[in-house]
Motif scaffolding. Structure first.
Motif: not given
Length: 506
Positions: A208, A218-219, A221-222, A225-226, A232-233, A236
């Motif tokens: 990631s 972090g947001y 990164d999220t 990933v999504r 890596s989800r 999510q």
């Protein structure tokens, strides 16, 4: 004309002159060309006789020409006939995402802002059933006009022969990969892309962004990933369309133009007509001469009583004189416009002569001035800039970049004063958005070449005063935009009101 005969100097549609061959792949050639009618550079695709997808490319280009989002490359023309097949589109200059990443990852917020703009643009294209399908770092550009451009919507997929059953998901993943690249300087693919190294892997999965680059929020990164890292989800939900990516990045700061420092304007150029009067008055009051001290009266050493009487009389006279002088000065300060009585004195006038004589002169008429384009720039609403109502306005056409879409060097509002007169200054109320560059041009002919530039304001906004550096006169006054500010993703110049001041007839 056979496409095999296409070479530098060839003219297409009796308008587009091919100049430089930029690239060639699988029978499709990209050229830098000149639109001889509008005198601007354009990009032109031509095709070899054996290129198999000419019809698909031309059809896609014609569909893309109807897109209105300024962040998507404009298509100007597309033709397919026995003589030639070609696609003409906007020539975009600037730095691609690959160029921006040449020295390493971007600041996280900047990377997110670029991709957020691209996501919104692609969401607009998807509403028209048009897709990209091959997003790469070379397709995302930060232009010389400080805007985001997504290159090749619909057209590049047709050129490559790409099709899919899930276009929304594919473009969402493409946006996620662009965000990954911006955050890490790596490409989440099996091979290098656009000079970017492949992303590192762990346990057979791409790392990631936070595992690759320290400091990634972090947001973000999220979101990455999504969008593009399904392994890596961890439960999510995926981002399955450009509109969902745009919504996930809706709150990020958008990329802003690089600030440019301009020399500060001398204070006198921007001062109002009364500025400094209070200071000058205080200085003059402070410098009022004191009454001269009485000289001692000598009587040769005798007549002490007489001396004392005379001294008392002199002192009383001095006191009376000081009192009368103070009363006169106080009266003049309280009522500076009162007439001066015979024999009286008042402080000298401190207001500049130019400030006293300057007066507003209403133009006879106003018109939109576009001599480098179609000749007119919304003249039907030009009178709203001289109607004395700050709530009404005139504005230019909408352009795709701050430099007027590179269509012309300038556009403006032309005022006809009715007769030649001296121009003291021109007060222009612009939009609050900064970024405009405006010039004041004055002359006795309504021809661009006859109008002389007498003042310039850069990065202007709000109330702006344009003051000629030397005495200037003319019948025509032109407010000339060479750069216009952004407004909700588009660009146009706005003038709410213009006030011309003149110290007298020329």
């Amino acid at each position: 004309m056979s496409t095999s005969a296409v070479e530098p100097g060839t003219r297409l549609a009796e308008r587009f002159r091919l100049e430089d061959r930029v690239s060639e792949s699988d029978g499709a050639t990209l050229w830098k060309a000149i639109d001889e009618i509008l005198a601007r550079p354009v990009a032109v695709h031509t095709f070899s006789p054996d290129f198999p997808r000419v019809h698909e490319v031309v059809t896609a280009a014609r569909a893309a020409s109807r897109l209105t989002d300024p962040r998507i490359t404009q298509v100007f023309d597309a033709a397919e006939d026995d003589k030639a097949a070609y696609v003409v589109s906007e020539w975009v200059t600037g730095e691609t995402l690959a160029d921006l990443l040449a020295s390493g990852p971007l600041e996280p917020e900047r990377a997110a802002g670029l991709v957020a703009e691209a996501a919104e643009a692609l969401a607009h294209a998807h509403e028209a059933q048009l897709y990209h399908l091959c997003l790469r770092p070379a397709h995302l550009m930060w232009t010389n006009g400080n805007t985001v451009k997504v290159l090749g919507v619909a057209v590049d997929a047709a050129l490559a022969g790409l099709t899919t059953d899930q276009p929304a998901l594919d473009d969402a993943e493409g946006l996620g990969r662009l965000l990954y690249a911006g955050l890490t300087g790596h490409w989440p693919g099996d091979e290098e892309e656009g000079g970017l190294p492949a992303a590192p892997m762990t346990d057979g999965h791409f790392c990631s962004p936070r595992q690759v680059t320290a400091g990634v929020p972090g947001y973000l990164d999220t979101v990455t990933v999504r969008a593009c890292l399904p392994e890596s989800r961890r439960g999510q939900s995926p981002l399955s369309s450009p509109s969902e990516v745009a919504e996930a990045l809706a709150d990020v700061a958008r990329p802003m133009p690089i600030p440019i420092s301009y020399p500060s304007t001398p204070a006198v150029a921007s001062a109002s007509h009364t500025e400094g009067l209070d200071i000058a008055h205080r200085q003059q009051t402070a410098m009022q001469p004191r009454p001269p001290a009485p000289r001692p009266i000598s009587n040769g050493g005798g007549g002490g009583t007489l001396n004392r009487v005379l001294m008392t009389v002199v002192v009383l006279l001095v006191i009376v004189a000081v009192g009368v002088g103070a009363w006169t000065i106080g009266r003049s300060l309280g009522s500076p416009t009162d007439p001066v009585e015979a024999g009286g004195t008042t402080p000298a006038t401190t207001a500049p002569v130019t400030a006293q004589e300057m007066e507003a002169v209403k133009p006879d008429k106003a018109s939109g001035f576009d001599p480098l384009g179609d000749g007119d720039e919304k003249s039907d609403i030009a009178k709203l800039a001289i109607d004395g109502k700050p709530g009404t306005l005139w504005k230019t056409e909408t352009y795709t970049s701050a430099d007027l879409g590179r269509l012309k060097d300038g556009v403006g509002l032309l005022l006809d004063m009715g007769k030649s007169m001296q121009i003291g200054d021109v007060e222009v109320t612009l939009a609050d958005a900064s970024g405009a560059t405006v010039e004041l041009k004055v002359g006795d002919s309504a021809e661009l070449g006859s109008l002389k530039t007498v003042a310039t304001a850069k990065d202007a906004s709000g109330k702006t005063t344009l003051t000629p550096e030397q005495a200037t006169s003319g019948q025509y006054v032109l407010i000339w935009f060479t750069r216009v500010p952004t407004d909700a993703g588009t660009f146009h110049g706005t003038i709410y009101e213009v006030v011309v001041h003149s110290p007298g007839s020329a």
